[in-house]
Design a protein around this motif. Structure first.
Motif, short mmCIF file in Angstrom:
data_model
loop_
_atom_site.label_atom_id
_atom_site.label_comp_id
_atom_site.label_asym_id
_atom_site.label_seq_id
_atom_site.Cartn_x
_atom_site.Cartn_y
_atom_site.Cartn_z
N TYR A 25 0.83 -1.20 0.00
CA TYR A 25 0.00 0.00 0.00
C TYR A 25 0.87 1.26 0.00
CZ TYR A 25 -4.33 -2.58 0.95
OH TYR A 25 -5.43 -3.41 0.88
N GLY A 26 1.99 1.17 0.71
CA GLY A 26 2.90 2.31 0.76
C GLY A 26 3.49 2.64 -0.59
N GLU A 27 3.54 1.66 -1.50
CA GLU A 27 4.03 1.88 -2.86
C GLU A 27 2.92 2.37 -3.80
OE1 GLU A 27 7.12 1.67 -4.07
OE2 GLU A 27 7.95 1.18 -2.10
N GLY A 28 1.70 2.50 -3.26
CA GLY A 28 0.61 3.04 -4.05
C GLY A 28 -0.29 2.02 -4.72
N TYR A 29 -0.13 0.74 -4.43
CA TYR A 29 -0.96 -0.29 -5.07
C TYR A 29 -2.31 -0.39 -4.39
CZ TYR A 29 3.37 -1.63 -7.36
OH TYR A 29 4.52 -1.60 -8.11
N GLN A 30 -3.31 -0.81 -5.16
CA GLN A 30 -4.68 -0.89 -4.68
C GLN A 30 -5.01 -2.32 -4.24
OE1 GLN A 30 -6.49 1.97 -4.34
NE2 GLN A 30 -4.57 2.90 -5.02
N LEU A 31 -6.17 -2.46 -3.60
CA LEU A 31 -6.59 -3.74 -3.03
C LEU A 31 -6.64 -4.86 -4.07
CD1 LEU A 31 -7.74 -5.39 -0.63
CD2 LEU A 31 -10.00 -4.56 -1.28
N GLY A 32 -7.31 -4.62 -5.19
CA GLY A 32 -7.44 -5.64 -6.22
C GLY A 32 -6.11 -6.07 -6.81
N GLU A 33 -5.18 -5.13 -6.92
CA GLU A 33 -3.86 -5.44 -7.46
C GLU A 33 -3.06 -6.30 -6.49
OE1 GLU A 33 -3.78 -1.13 -9.76
OE2 GLU A 33 -2.61 -1.47 -7.93
N VAL A 34 -3.16 -5.97 -5.19
CA VAL A 34 -2.42 -6.73 -4.18
C VAL A 34 -2.94 -8.15 -4.07
CG1 VAL A 34 -1.89 -6.87 -1.72
CG2 VAL A 34 -1.80 -4.66 -2.87
N VAL A 35 -4.26 -8.29 -3.89
CA VAL A 35 -4.85 -9.63 -3.74
C VAL A 35 -4.74 -10.40 -5.05
CG1 VAL A 35 -6.89 -10.93 -3.06
CG2 VAL A 35 -6.42 -8.73 -2.00
N GLY A 36 -4.91 -9.70 -6.18
CA GLY A 36 -4.83 -10.38 -7.48
C GLY A 36 -3.47 -10.96 -7.74
N SER A 37 -2.41 -10.19 -7.46
CA SER A 37 -1.05 -10.70 -7.68
C SER A 37 -0.75 -11.84 -6.72
CB SER A 37 -0.04 -9.57 -7.51
OG SER A 37 -0.11 -9.00 -6.21
N GLN A 38 -1.30 -11.79 -5.50
CA GLN A 38 -1.08 -12.87 -4.53
C GLN A 38 -1.72 -14.17 -5.02
OE1 GLN A 38 -2.77 -12.23 -0.63
NE2 GLN A 38 -2.45 -14.33 -0.01
N LEU A 39 -2.98 -14.10 -5.42
CA LEU A 39 -3.68 -15.31 -5.85
C LEU A 39 -3.12 -15.85 -7.16
CD1 LEU A 39 -7.45 -14.79 -4.97
CD2 LEU A 39 -5.79 -16.30 -3.91
N LEU A 40 -2.68 -14.95 -8.04
CA LEU A 40 -2.08 -15.41 -9.29
C LEU A 40 -0.81 -16.22 -9.00
CD1 LEU A 40 -2.18 -15.37 -12.38
CD2 LEU A 40 -0.81 -13.28 -12.32
N THR A 41 0.00 -15.74 -8.07
CA THR A 41 1.20 -16.49 -7.68
C THR A 41 0.82 -17.81 -7.04
OG1 THR A 41 2.43 -14.44 -7.30
CG2 THR A 41 3.29 -16.44 -6.27
N GLY A 42 -0.16 -17.76 -6.13
CA GLY A 42 -0.62 -18.99 -5.50
C GLY A 42 -1.19 -19.99 -6.49
N PHE A 43 -1.89 -19.48 -7.50
CA PHE A 43 -2.46 -20.31 -8.55
C PHE A 43 -1.35 -21.05 -9.31
CE2 PHE A 43 -3.50 -20.59 -13.09
CZ PHE A 43 -4.66 -21.38 -13.05
#
Length: 316
Positions: A25-43
């Motif tokens: 968040y401190g780098e300016g990223y939004q909720l959907g981008e953070v959770v989306g990149s997390q789940l994509l990696t997990g996927f």
């Protein structure tokens, strides 16, 4: 010992997530981008593991229903009905992540994890209502300890309630409700299937739901090829990959009761990182509250172990 360490490290991995999210968040990223990149990696990681598991099963075939060397059941093939059930069971994890991560925009990470840990008594309440059974004395004592620990750990006894953001509090508590539902549904969703396949399909279901709620623009606008890639990789590694794998390895050998005790390691790790990395103030009274919450989590599990194995918890 290696199975105990496996579950312990898996639980501690969850405690890292809130700090990484706040940094993102401190780098300016939004909720959907953070959770989306997390789940994509997990996927990606989950399906790589599922592919490896399938390849290994072909090299060392076992009969369906037998126990492999890894201590997990070699289950029969998945039907599409089972796949859909697993995908639906994975949906609450996305809701939990969205609510929990969004609460971090309004309240400190040390408080957010404490609110998430209220799933302990919320799960008890849900089970009591569904089974129409009154909680026993041990459960009631546990709830009192958890409530007292929460009041101390949240800083309410020192600061009062005026300094808290009500939106963040509500989001944090809703994440606890969602996580309780995930525990309830995930345990009943096709339990005979190999953990690697269960995890892969559940993450797939969560990813599909998330991309419906938050279209993955970060995949096409070049944003992914920056710091978001690192944040997403770390979140996916510590949140969607390492814990399920280590739990699948360790829990069958140490039992669910001991796993429940070790799972509480997430809380002190999250609070500690919030204090040292994010420089959030955590007083001695709040640390005492954290210890009480851990006691509340461990108390019923120790009681179960004592009833099942009275000699194991006796004096040496």
């Amino acid at each position: 010992m290696k199975y105990l360490l496996s579950v312990l490290v898996g639980a501690m991995s969850y405690g890292v997530l809130s700090t990484i999210v706040v940094l993102a968040y401190g780098e300016g990223y939004q909720l959907g981008e953070v959770v989306g990149s997390q789940l994509l990696t997990g996927f990606i990681l989950s399906w790589l593991l599922a592919g490896y598991t399938k390849l290994r099963a072909k090299r060392t075939p076992n009969q369906p229903g037998t126990v492999t060397a890894a201590g997990v059941i070699n289950s029969p093939k998945l039907t599409w009905k089972n796949r859909l059930l697993l995908m639906m069971a994975g949906a609450p994890t996305v809701v939990t992540g969205l609510l929990y991560y969004q609460s971090l925009r309004y309240i400190p990470a040390s408080l957010a994890i404490i609110l998430l840990f209220q799933f302990t008594w919320i799960s008890v309440l849900i089970q009591a209502v569904s089974r129409r059974q009154r909680p026993n004395k041990v459960v009631l004592l546990t709830l009192i300890v958890l409530l007292g620990g929460t009041l101390l750990a949240a800083g309410i006894m020192e600061q009062g309630t005026a300094g808290f953001n009500i939106t963040g509090i509500i989001l944090g508590l809703l994440s606890a409700v969602s996580y309780s539902l995930f525990i309830l549904f995930s345990g009943k969703a096709v339990p005979s299937v190999h953990p690697a396949y269960r995890s892969a399909w559940m993450v797939t279901g969560g990813l599909v739901l998330l991309f419906i709620l938050f279209p993955p623009h970060f995949l096409f606008n070049g944003m992914l090829w920056g710091p978001l890639l690192l944040f997403g990789f770390l979140l996916g590694l510590f949140g969607a990959f390492i814990p399920p794998v280590l739990f699948a390895v360790g829990v069958p050998h140490i039992g669910e009761d001991m796993a429940g005790i070790l799972g509480a390691a997430e809380l002190p790790v999250a609070v500690m990182l919030s204090s040292f990395v994010l420089h959030e103030h955590v007083s001695q009274l709040q640390w005492f509250g954290v210890a009480l919450i851990l006691l509340g989590v461990i108390l019923p599990e120790l009681y179960k172990l004592k009833r099942l194995n009275p000699d194991r918890l006796g004096t040496r």
